[in-house]
Design a protein around this motif. Sequence first.
Motif, PDB file in Angstrom:
ATOM      1  N   GLY A   1      38.516  30.221   3.916  1.00  0.00           N
ATOM      2  CA  GLY A   1      38.904  30.021   2.519  1.00  0.00           C
ATOM      3  C   GLY A   1      38.433  28.703   1.922  1.00  0.00           C
ATOM      4  N   ALA A   2      37.985  27.768   2.766  1.00  0.00           N
ATOM      5  CA  ALA A   2      37.513  26.462   2.279  1.00  0.00           C
ATOM      6  C   ALA A   2      35.996  26.305   2.442  1.00  0.00           C
ATOM      7  N   ARG A   3      35.339  27.313   2.954  1.00  0.00           N
ATOM      8  CA  ARG A   3      33.892  27.218   3.187  1.00  0.00           C
ATOM      9  C   ARG A   3      33.110  27.399   1.893  1.00  0.00           C
ATOM     10  N   ARG A   4      31.912  26.891   1.912  1.00  0.00           N
ATOM     11  CA  ARG A   4      30.943  26.992   0.821  1.00  0.00           C
ATOM     12  C   ARG A   4      31.405  26.302  -0.461  1.00  0.00           C
ATOM     13  N   ALA A   5      32.242  25.290  -0.276  1.00  0.00           N
ATOM     14  CA  ALA A   5      32.697  24.495  -1.417  1.00  0.00           C
ATOM     15  C   ALA A   5      32.430  23.013  -1.187  1.00  0.00           C
ATOM     16  N   GLY A   6      31.648  22.675  -0.150  1.00  0.00           N
ATOM     17  CA  GLY A   6      31.341  21.281   0.162  1.00  0.00           C
ATOM     18  C   GLY A   6      32.329  20.631   1.103  1.00  0.00           C
ATOM     19  N   VAL A   7      33.385  21.341   1.474  1.00  0.00           N
ATOM     20  CA  VAL A   7      34.411  20.785   2.357  1.00  0.00           C
ATOM     21  C   VAL A   7      33.822  20.438   3.727  1.00  0.00           C
ATOM     22  N   GLY A   8      33.062  21.358   4.297  1.00  0.00           N
ATOM     23  CA  GLY A   8      32.496  21.139   5.626  1.00  0.00           C
ATOM     24  C   GLY A   8      31.548  19.955   5.668  1.00  0.00           C
ATOM     25  N   LEU A   9      30.634  19.876   4.701  1.00  0.00           N
ATOM     26  CA  LEU A   9      29.692  18.753   4.673  1.00  0.00           C
ATOM     27  C   LEU A   9      30.417  17.428   4.495  1.00  0.00           C
ATOM     28  N   SER A  10      31.386  17.407   3.607  1.00  0.00           N
ATOM     29  CA  SER A  10      32.148  16.184   3.387  1.00  0.00           C
ATOM     30  C   SER A  10      32.912  15.773   4.642  1.00  0.00           C
ATOM     31  N   ALA A  11      33.564  16.731   5.273  1.00  0.00           N
ATOM     32  CA  ALA A  11      34.334  16.434   6.488  1.00  0.00           C
ATOM     33  C   ALA A  11      33.421  15.982   7.622  1.00  0.00           C
ATOM     34  N   ALA A  12      32.304  16.664   7.815  1.00  0.00           N
ATOM     35  CA  ALA A  12      31.382  16.285   8.886  1.00  0.00           C
ATOM     36  C   ALA A  12      30.825  14.884   8.649  1.00  0.00           C
ATOM     37  N   ARG A  13      30.442  14.571   7.419  1.00  0.00           N
ATOM     38  CA  ARG A  13      29.938  13.224   7.111  1.00  0.00           C
ATOM     39  C   ARG A  13      30.994  12.165   7.415  1.00  0.00           C
ATOM     40  N   GLU A  14      32.240  12.454   7.080  1.00  0.00           N
ATOM     41  CA  GLU A  14      33.331  11.512   7.334  1.00  0.00           C
ATOM     42  C   GLU A  14      33.509  11.262   8.830  1.00  0.00           C
ATOM     43  N   VAL A  15      33.476  12.322   9.622  1.00  0.00           N
ATOM     44  CA  VAL A  15      33.622  12.172  11.070  1.00  0.00           C
ATOM     45  C   VAL A  15      32.457  11.350  11.620  1.00  0.00           C
ATOM     46  N   LEU A  16      31.236  11.657  11.212  1.00  0.00           N
ATOM     47  CA  LEU A  16      30.064  10.906  11.676  1.00  0.00           C
ATOM     48  C   LEU A  16      30.155   9.435  11.294  1.00  0.00           C
ATOM     49  N   ALA A  17      30.626   9.154  10.095  1.00  0.00           N
ATOM     50  CA  ALA A  17      30.722   7.771   9.618  1.00  0.00           C
ATOM     51  C   ALA A  17      31.715   6.951  10.440  1.00  0.00           C
ATOM     52  N   ARG A  18      32.697   7.599  11.016  1.00  0.00           N
ATOM     53  CA  ARG A  18      33.685   6.880  11.833  1.00  0.00           C
ATOM     54  C   ARG A  18      33.139   6.444  13.185  1.00  0.00           C
ATOM     55  N   HIS A  19      32.026   7.021  13.581  1.00  0.00           N
ATOM     56  CA  HIS A  19      31.424   6.712  14.884  1.00  0.00           C
ATOM     57  C   HIS A  19      29.905   6.582  14.715  1.00  0.00           C
ATOM     58  N   PRO A  20      29.447   5.524  14.070  1.00  0.00           N
ATOM     59  CA  PRO A  20      28.007   5.388  13.829  1.00  0.00           C
ATOM     60  C   PRO A  20      27.220   5.326  15.129  1.00  0.00           C
ATOM     61  N   GLY A  21      25.995   5.822  15.066  1.00  0.00           N
ATOM     62  CA  GLY A  21      25.119   5.784  16.229  1.00  0.00           C
ATOM     63  C   GLY A  21      24.408   7.094  16.428  1.00  0.00           C
ATOM     64  N   SER A  22      24.031   7.360  17.669  1.00  0.00           N
ATOM     65  CA  SER A  22      23.314   8.585  18.027  1.00  0.00           C
ATOM     66  C   SER A  22      24.288   9.751  18.134  1.00  0.00           C
ATOM     67  N   TRP A  23      23.875  10.894  17.607  1.00  0.00           N
ATOM     68  CA  TRP A  23      24.696  12.102  17.616  1.00  0.00           C
ATOM     69  C   TRP A  23      23.912  13.293  18.131  1.00  0.00           C
ATOM     70  N   GLU A  24      24.623  14.209  18.787  1.00  0.00           N
ATOM     71  CA  GLU A  24      24.101  15.516  19.144  1.00  0.00           C
ATOM     72  C   GLU A  24      25.112  16.567  18.716  1.00  0.00           C
ATOM     73  N   ILE A  25      24.585  17.677  18.189  1.00  0.00           N
ATOM     74  CA  ILE A  25      25.430  18.790  17.754  1.00  0.00           C
ATOM     75  C   ILE A  25      24.742  20.077  18.180  1.00  0.00           C
ATOM     76  N   ALA A  26      25.502  20.959  18.818  1.00  0.00           N
ATOM     77  CA  ALA A  26      24.962  22.253  19.253  1.00  0.00           C
ATOM     78  C   ALA A  26      25.471  23.356  18.337  1.00  0.00           C
TER      79      ALA A  26
END
Length: 163
Positions: free
Chosen positions: A91-116
């Motif tokens: 119900g929250a998909r395709r409204a920018g929620v996921g991108l915003s949340a993912a960016r926020e999580v990444l910003a809390r732990h700067p550096g190298s990332w891997e996602i599968a």
Amino acid sequence: MPEISVRRANVADRSVLERLWLMFRHDLSEFRSVLPDSSGGFRDDRLRASFRDPDWAPYLVTSGESPVGMALVRGLNGSVRVLSEFFIVRGARRAGVGLSAAREVLARHPGSWEIAFQDDNAPAARFWRRLAADVSGTAWTEEKRPVPGRDDLPPDVWIRFQS
């Protein structure tokens, strides 16, 4: 886009994350050929690790009072962080929620990332490639890796970038 909040989950949030976990694993079961166990649940060792292992961090995503997603990060004490699990309710998909949340999580732990992700999950594949491009421009890589212990499944796609 609805206003969202992303915060590190605590023990009081565990039951909410457990319910979100069931929805996440249900969605993923389509691409992993996994059925619930005899109790109606799914394997939750990663969720449990996120609350007890200092190398992990669980996150809760909310919109107002409603929980709309979760993220589990591992590798906090290493050189590469892994967004191990990520889920936004339908119900929250395709409204920018996921991108915003993912960016926020990444910003809390700067550096190298891997996602599968699974290439046959077309919406997820588009989402993760878009996130990598948004965060790092053209400085991201992609490779296919076998799923450990599951020769019957196509390989996972792993993206790698700096945040």
